[in-house]
Design an enzyme around this catalytic site. Structure first.
Site, mmCIF file in Angstrom:
data_model
loop_
_atom_site.group_PDB
_atom_site.id
_atom_site.type_symbol
_atom_site.label_atom_id
_atom_site.label_comp_id
_atom_site.label_asym_id
_atom_site.label_seq_id
_atom_site.Cartn_x
_atom_site.Cartn_y
_atom_site.Cartn_z
ATOM 1 N N GLU A 53 -11.752 58.453 -57.159
ATOM 2 C CA GLU A 53 -11.022 57.409 -57.884
ATOM 3 C C GLU A 53 -9.847 56.966 -57.004
ATOM 4 O O GLU A 53 -9.184 57.794 -56.390
ATOM 5 C CB GLU A 53 -10.533 57.982 -59.225
ATOM 6 N N ASP A 78 -10.875 55.616 -51.600
ATOM 7 C CA ASP A 78 -11.784 54.495 -51.810
ATOM 8 C C ASP A 78 -13.220 55.014 -51.776
ATOM 9 O O ASP A 78 -13.581 55.835 -50.917
ATOM 10 C CB ASP A 78 -11.569 53.468 -50.694
ATOM 11 N N ASP A 101 -16.267 48.193 -61.222
ATOM 12 C CA ASP A 101 -15.516 46.957 -61.517
ATOM 13 C C ASP A 101 -16.444 45.757 -61.340
ATOM 14 O O ASP A 101 -17.065 45.599 -60.280
ATOM 15 C CB ASP A 101 -14.301 46.837 -60.590
ATOM 16 N N LYS A 105 -15.907 36.741 -61.583
ATOM 17 C CA LYS A 105 -15.722 35.407 -60.995
ATOM 18 C C LYS A 105 -16.412 35.338 -59.643
ATOM 19 O O LYS A 105 -16.276 36.249 -58.824
ATOM 20 C CB LYS A 105 -14.229 35.109 -60.823
ATOM 21 N N PHE A 172 -15.841 53.446 -70.873
ATOM 22 C CA PHE A 172 -16.230 52.035 -70.834
ATOM 23 C C PHE A 172 -17.497 51.801 -71.635
ATOM 24 O O PHE A 172 -17.631 50.796 -72.319
ATOM 25 C CB PHE A 172 -16.360 51.558 -69.384
HETATM 26 C C1 LIG Z 1 -14.484 49.873 -65.039
HETATM 27 S S1 LIG Z 1 -13.807 51.416 -64.596
HETATM 28 C C2 LIG Z 1 -15.065 52.602 -65.095
HETATM 29 C C3 LIG Z 1 -14.537 54.009 -65.180
HETATM 30 C C4 LIG Z 1 -15.576 55.076 -65.560
HETATM 31 N N1 LIG Z 1 -16.633 55.143 -64.575
HETATM 32 C C5 LIG Z 1 -16.163 54.806 -66.936
HETATM 33 O O1 LIG Z 1 -17.336 54.404 -67.014
HETATM 34 O O2 LIG Z 1 -15.450 54.997 -67.927
HETATM 35 C C6 LIG Z 1 -14.001 51.388 -62.831
HETATM 36 C C7 LIG Z 1 -13.217 52.502 -62.149
HETATM 37 O O3 LIG Z 1 -13.547 52.504 -60.761
HETATM 38 C C8 LIG Z 1 -12.346 52.589 -60.008
HETATM 39 N N2 LIG Z 1 -12.602 51.936 -58.724
HETATM 40 C C9 LIG Z 1 -12.899 50.639 -58.527
HETATM 41 N N3 LIG Z 1 -13.128 50.390 -57.238
HETATM 42 C C10 LIG Z 1 -12.971 51.574 -56.593
HETATM 43 C C11 LIG Z 1 -13.069 51.963 -55.235
HETATM 44 N N4 LIG Z 1 -13.385 51.081 -54.278
HETATM 45 N N5 LIG Z 1 -12.827 53.254 -54.923
HETATM 46 C C12 LIG Z 1 -12.503 54.161 -55.895
HETATM 47 N N6 LIG Z 1 -12.398 53.848 -57.194
HETATM 48 C C13 LIG Z 1 -12.628 52.576 -57.548
HETATM 49 C C14 LIG Z 1 -11.316 51.874 -60.848
HETATM 50 O O4 LIG Z 1 -9.998 52.239 -60.509
HETATM 51 C C15 LIG Z 1 -11.714 52.325 -62.242
HETATM 52 O O5 LIG Z 1 -11.114 53.550 -62.594
#
Ligand SMILES: C[S@@+](CC[C@H](N)C(=O)[O-])C[C@H]1O[C@@H](n2cnc3c(N)ncnc32)[C@H](O)[C@@H]1O
Length: 195
Positions: A53, A78, A101, A105, A172
């Site tokens: 995360e 990342d 994520d 858009k 989510f």
């Molecule tokens: C929409 S949330 C979903 C969280 C969890 N997987 C759930 O289903 O409840 C997306 C998560 O991925 C993390 N995230 C997005 N891009 C990332 C990246 N490149 N590296 C690490 N974490 C990332 C965001 O900070 C967020 O916590």
């Protein structure tokens, strides 16, 4: 010389040292607050669970949740960097990419994590026959994921795993279910050791 290139040496994770034991490794990519990760770890104590995360506050929540769970670790990094450079080759039994994520858009879609390069990195880190489970609520993203997966030589789309039926619901997923939004799932199995 005008441009300076840093000489960074990145060591891959020593999983035995990290977990204090050898066990099948399951990795939750973008694990959010770690709810899914921690429930899975309690449900499957014979497996090691690593959450990745990038947001510090969410990592802190995972640390708090996982305090008394022995088979959980969290990495603040990342996702692509961690999968490509920090996970040892052929070390992962199962990746979860749950509600990445969506970047709905069009002008933001280049930020989506699921790309051919992401799949290459996942394939390198997965054991032979290892699995990547993907879930999203975005239909166009799902189609993109299907297209990229179908074109990748090291993966085969497979029916959902039998223990998927008992997997915990992520935060989510709960939110989307309450809204009555459809949820799309894909399970990919690594079929080929070579590129
Ligand atoms: C929409 S949330 C979903 C969280 C969890 N997987 C759930 O289903 O409840 C997306 C998560 O991925 C993390 N995230 C997005 N891009 C990332 C990246 N490149 N590296 C690490 N974490 C990332 C965001 O900070 C967020 O916590």
């Amino acid at each position: 010389m005008i441009e300076v290139l840093p000489q960074l040496q990145v060591a891959r994770l020593d999983l035995l040292q990290l977990f204090g034991r050898n066990a099948p490794l399951h990795v939750d990519l973008g694990c959010g607050d770690g709810s899914f990760l921690c429930q899975m770890a309690q449900q499957f104590p014979k497996r090691n669970f690593l959450g990745i995360e990038r947001l510090t506050k969410r990592v802190e929540k995972v640390r708090f949740k996982a305090e008394k769970i022995e088979n959980v670790r969290v990495l603040r990094a990342d996702t692509l960097f961690a999968v490509r450079y920090l996970l040892p080759e052929c070390s992962v039994e199962n990746f979860h990419l749950l509600f990445p994520d969506p970047w709905p858009k069009r002008r933001h879609q280049f930020r989506r994590i699921f790309t051919r390069h992401f799949l290459d990195a996942v394939a390198a880190a997965l054991q032979q026959h290892g699995v990547l489970c993907v879930t999203t609520d975005q239909l166009d993203y799902f189609h993109q994921i299907e297209r990229l997966s179908g074109a990748h030589q090291q993966f085969q789309v497979v029916p959902q795993l039998s223990d998927d039926t008992v997997l915990p619901v992520t935060n989510f997923e709960r939110k989307f279910r309450e809204q009555g939004a459809p949820i799309y799932r894909l399970t990919l199995r690594k079929t080929s050791p070579v590129k």
